[in-house]
Structure formats: structure tokens, C-alpha cells
Design a protein around this motif. Structure first.
Motif, mmCIF file in Angstrom:
data_model
loop_
_atom_site.group_PDB
_atom_site.id
_atom_site.type_symbol
_atom_site.label_atom_id
_atom_site.label_comp_id
_atom_site.label_asym_id
_atom_site.label_seq_id
_atom_site.Cartn_x
_atom_site.Cartn_y
_atom_site.Cartn_z
ATOM 1 N N GLU A 1 1.025 -1.210 -0.174
ATOM 2 C CA GLU A 1 0.216 -0.018 0.278
ATOM 3 C C GLU A 1 0.881 1.200 -0.030
ATOM 4 O O GLU A 1 0.483 2.356 -0.436
ATOM 5 C CB GLU A 1 -0.965 -0.122 1.229
ATOM 6 C CG GLU A 1 -1.972 -0.974 1.129
ATOM 7 C CD GLU A 1 -2.901 -1.203 2.199
ATOM 8 O OE1 GLU A 1 -3.960 -1.719 2.147
ATOM 9 O OE2 GLU A 1 -2.669 -0.611 3.419
ATOM 10 N N HIS B 1 -9.316 3.652 -8.299
ATOM 11 C CA HIS B 1 -8.724 4.405 -7.229
ATOM 12 C C HIS B 1 -7.465 5.478 -7.651
ATOM 13 O O HIS B 1 -6.943 6.031 -6.998
ATOM 14 C CB HIS B 1 -8.224 3.418 -6.218
ATOM 15 C CG HIS B 1 -9.161 2.658 -5.391
ATOM 16 N ND1 HIS B 1 -10.218 3.085 -4.620
ATOM 17 C CD2 HIS B 1 -9.483 1.349 -5.648
ATOM 18 C CE1 HIS B 1 -10.838 2.176 -4.218
ATOM 19 N NE2 HIS B 1 -10.513 1.069 -5.018
ATOM 20 N N GLY C 1 -2.038 3.648 -2.037
ATOM 21 C CA GLY C 1 -3.436 3.680 -2.142
ATOM 22 C C GLY C 1 -3.782 2.275 -1.555
ATOM 23 O O GLY C 1 -2.913 1.503 -1.428
ATOM 24 N N LEU D 1 -4.473 4.538 -8.605
ATOM 25 C CA LEU D 1 -3.444 4.344 -7.784
ATOM 26 C C LEU D 1 -2.115 4.748 -8.745
ATOM 27 O O LEU D 1 -1.797 4.279 -9.839
ATOM 28 C CB LEU D 1 -3.116 2.949 -7.331
ATOM 29 C CG LEU D 1 -4.354 2.234 -6.712
ATOM 30 C CD1 LEU D 1 -4.103 0.923 -6.317
ATOM 31 C CD2 LEU D 1 -4.402 3.140 -5.197
#
Length: 436
Positions: A20, A96, A25, A98
Motif C-alpha cells: 500500500e 482508485h 493507495g 493508484l
């Protein structure tokens, strides 16, 4: 999505924390590690980390290449369907937004500390045997021969198991949606379409640069009675085409030459084709390549380039492709290729996207790979078979999601007075392709 944490802090949770941080994220997949612990969304794909060696690879080679090394060696796997897992991961990354941040020294120190606690610290592991090892300056003739050999000289027996009877290793043309329309039918339709676009007639002189296993050369010689010069750098391919020429009695129509395109002498060809070979030429070398195409074809002669394209952010196709499949390859946006052809003096008269055709073509190859998995593993070994599973799965998704394209670009060398003699409405190109 709900994250399920184990009762104790196991390897899965420790790795998820690192991942992460690296992604910037939330983790879009569920992790299962060698100690039996799991962490991550319960409804996502499951990444199985079978060995500490996988983490060790990623410490020394973070990103796509390290993951690919761990996958092909079996240290990492995706539970269930590989395509579904990759599709879900990329979808979550887009959703998301990312983007890997720049890791600080502190981030790297924490990663090293976690690896030490998990027993994964050590010297770099040797790359898998299936990874390319090239030497010398980029796109010298010697290095280009080694790059081509790495992929295309794997063995003719392997490609006979993977491909259909046409032995065409390029995008087919799916002229029909009928269930009985096969991959071989799509390849024959593609070969016929190329011959029509090149306006071949009996006696036409065709130069096939990067002829592969000879599908176009043999088709043009048999069906159109063309006189073909088939050029390849791969010795295994040249041997296969020569064998087919002898078996089909085409010695008076097909000449097979194992050489670099830069060594092709002469000229005056009525037509020149290069089918998914231009990706191997190189970025800096491509202008000279298009100049060569112009030199080799006669005035009013036609040149057909079928070539993959990609945005400027990943011109080589990514670390995995460059290390395992096509070392030193370069793909550019379609518009740049068109510009380079025209700059060389060729007039581009037709551009046709085959991207969605490639989704179906790669899917057919992938089905064959899985259906013949045990035989392919017996022939080339499990590591190489896993390379091809990852390659075909990832490649198919790249075309499906429009991260890669492929196009047929037809151009002509105009006469000094400007004529091209390309038909204004070439509807005959497509008539009856589904009936071949």
C-alpha cells in the motif's frame, strides 16, 4: 469492500502494508502468504505468495519485472483465472487512481526491515533462465539477431503446438462471427486481404520482410503465383519455410533468405510486406527502415506494414515483455509511423485498425496453450510455459483495454508525376473473405 485481518500480524499483513505504501493507495487484491495468513478485500482476486524468495526478488527488482520473475518461477501465483485477476487489479488501480509515489529513503529502510523480519533478506537471486540476456550496443546486427533468436527460435515444435495450421504468428482477420469460423480461417482471410491490398498478380515480385514461418510467402506463391523473397533473421523459421517450399514444390517461386533487413540488396519489387516485424527495428533506426522500404519497392509499387502501436508512455511494451518476449522492441503511436512512412516518400493510402481482431486472435492462442498445457510443459518446461501464459493473458488484455493497438498501413511509392494507381473505392478487398 471489507478487509479481513488475521488474528496475528502475519506475513500477509506485513506485505500488504509495504504494498500500500508502494502503490499510494489501498491494496486492490487479497494476499495469501507462505505462512497461511491472508489480508485484503474478501471479494477481490487472491495473490498467492508461495515463497520468501518472491519478496527477495521484489526488494532487488521492484515493480513489474520483479513480479514477473516471481510469477514465472511459481513463487507467486494468482488463484483462479489469471485474466480475471489481472483485469480486476488494473480496474481497481484505475478506479482508485493508484500511482506509485517516489519512495523515500525511510520507505526503503522500512521495507528492508520488514523483509528482514520475514527472513527474506539476501543477495539478489539470479534471473530465471527464460529471461533474455543480450549483450552489445542496442540494435547492432549481432544483438538484433540474438533478440530475434530469443523469441522465435524457441523451437518450431513449440510454435506448431501453439499456432494453427497456417503457422501465422500475427493478428488474424475475423471476417465472420460464425462459430465455425476458426483461427485458421481468420489467418487465411488476413493473408488474402494483404495480397489484395498489395494488388498481387501472377509473376508479381513480393518481398516479405520478417516472413515468420512463411504463411504470407507461401500463400502468395500458391494462390497468386507471385515470385517471393522471404526474409527472416530466425534460423528456425528459415528452416521451416525452406521445408515447406520443398514439400509444396514452390522452389521456382519462393527464395528464403536468412539475413538482416539492412542487408537486403537490389530493389524494384512490385510489393513489399512487413507483418509485425517493424516493432523489432528500434526507435532511432525506424527512419532508415522506412527509407529502405521506399528503396526496395518500384514506383507505383505498394508497401503494407502491419504493426502494433502503443502510447508514448510505454513504447517497449513494459518490463516483462522486454525481458522475456521481445527484447529491444519499440512501439510508437500509429500517427508517428504514418508520418515516418510519408517522410520516406511513400504515400499512405489506407489505414485499418485490427485491434479488436487481435483480442480474438490472442484468445485463440491462449485457449490452445491451456488445452495443450501438459504437452507444452513437457516440450519447453513449466517456467517457459508460464512465461507464455502471462504473455498471452496480459497481451490480450492490453488489446482489449486499448492500451495497445495493431494496424494495417498500406502505402504506395508514387510515380514521378504523382500517380498512385490505388483504387479510390477498394470494396473488392473485402468481398468473400469469410468464404475462404
Amino acid at each position: 469492500m471489507i478487509s479481513t485481518r488475521p488474528a496475528r500480524t502475519g506475513a500477509a499483513q506485513r506485505l500488504a502494508t509495504l504494498a500500500e505504501t508502494a502503490l499510494g493507495g489501498p491494496l486492490p487484491v487479497r494476499l495469501r502468504t507462505w505462512d497461511g495468513t491472508e489480508y485484503g478485500p474478501s471479494d477481490g482476486p487472491v495473490i498467492v505468495v508461495r515463497s520468501r524468495r518472491a519478496l527477495r526478488r521484489l526488494l532487488w527488482q521492484p515493480g513489474e519485472l520483479g513480479l514477473a520473475q516471481a510469477y514465472v518461477t511459481g513463487e507467486v501465483d494468482i488463484e483462479g483465472d489469471l485474466a480475471d485477476g489481472l483485469r480486476a487489479m488494473w480496474s481497481a488501480a484505475r478506479e482508485h487512481g493508484l500511482r506509485p509515489p517516489r519512495l523515500t529513503l525511510g520507505d526503503r529502510a522500512r521495507a528492508a526491515g520488514t523483509a528482514a523480519r520475514l527472513g527474506a533478506v539476501g543477495l539478489p537471486l539470479a534471473p530465471p533462465a527464460s529471461q533474455a540476456r543480450l549483450r552489445g550496443a542496442l540494435h547492432t546486427k549481432l544483438r538484433d539477431r540474438a533478440a530475434i533468436s530469443h523469441h522465435y527460435d524457441l523451437s518450431n515444435a513449440f510454435y506448431r503446438m501453439l499456432l494453427d495450421e497456417t503457422m501465422a504468428y500475427s493478428c488474424g482477420y475475423w471476417a465472420s462471427d460464425a462459430a465455425e469460423f476458426t483461427s485458421a480461417d481468420a489467418q487465411r482471410a488476413k493473408l488474402e486481404l494483404i495480397c489484395r491490398k498489395l494488388a498481387l498478380v501472377p509473376g508479381s515480385r513480393l518481398l516479405d520482410i520478417g516472413c515468420g514461418w512463411g504463411s504470407l510467402s507461401l500463400y502468395a506463391a500458391e494462390r497468386y503465383k507471385a515470385r517471393v523473397t522471404a526474409v527472416t533473421l530466425a534460423r528456425e523459421q528459415a528452416a521451416h519455410v525452406r521445408e515447406q517450399v520443398r514439400e509444396r514444390g514452390l522452389e521456382d517461386r519462393v527464395d528464403v533468405v536468412c539475413q538482416d533487413y539492412r542487408d537486403i540488396a537490389g530493389g524494384g519489387y512490385d510489393a513489399v510486406a512487413t507483418i509485425e516485424m517493424g516493432e523489432h527495428v528500434g526507435d532511432a533506426e525506424y527512419p532508415a527502415f522506412t527509407d529502405t522500404l521506399h528503396r526496395l519497392v518500384r514506383p507505383l509499387g505498394r508497401v503494407l506494414v502491419q504493426q502494433m502501436s502503443r502510447g508514448a508512455t510505454a513504447p517497449g511494451g513494459g518490463a516483462f515483455i522486454e525481458a522475456y518476449i521481445a527484447p529491444d522492441m519499440h512501439m510508437r503511436p500509429l500517427g508517428e509511423t504514418v508520418e515516418l512512412l510519408e517522410r520516406a516518400g511513400l504515400e499512405v493510402s489506407s489505414v485499418e485498425s485490427l485491434r479488436e481482431h487481435y483480442v480474438r486472435t490472442v484468445a485463440a492462442w491462449h485457449r490452445t496453450l491451456e488445452e495443450r498445457w501438459s504437452g507444452i510443459v513437457g516440450l519447453v518446461g513449466e517456467e517457459t510455459a508460464r512465461v507464455w501464459r502471462l504473455y498471452l493473458t496480459g497481451g490480450g488484455l492490453a488489446f482489449e483495454e486499448r492500451r495497445m493497438g495493431v494496424d494495417q498501413i498500406l502505402s504506395v511509392r508514387p510515380a514521378a508525376t504523382g500517380q498512385s494507381e490505388v483504387p479510390a473505392t477498394p470494396e473488392d478487398w473485402y468481398r468473400g473473405l469469410d468464404q475462404l
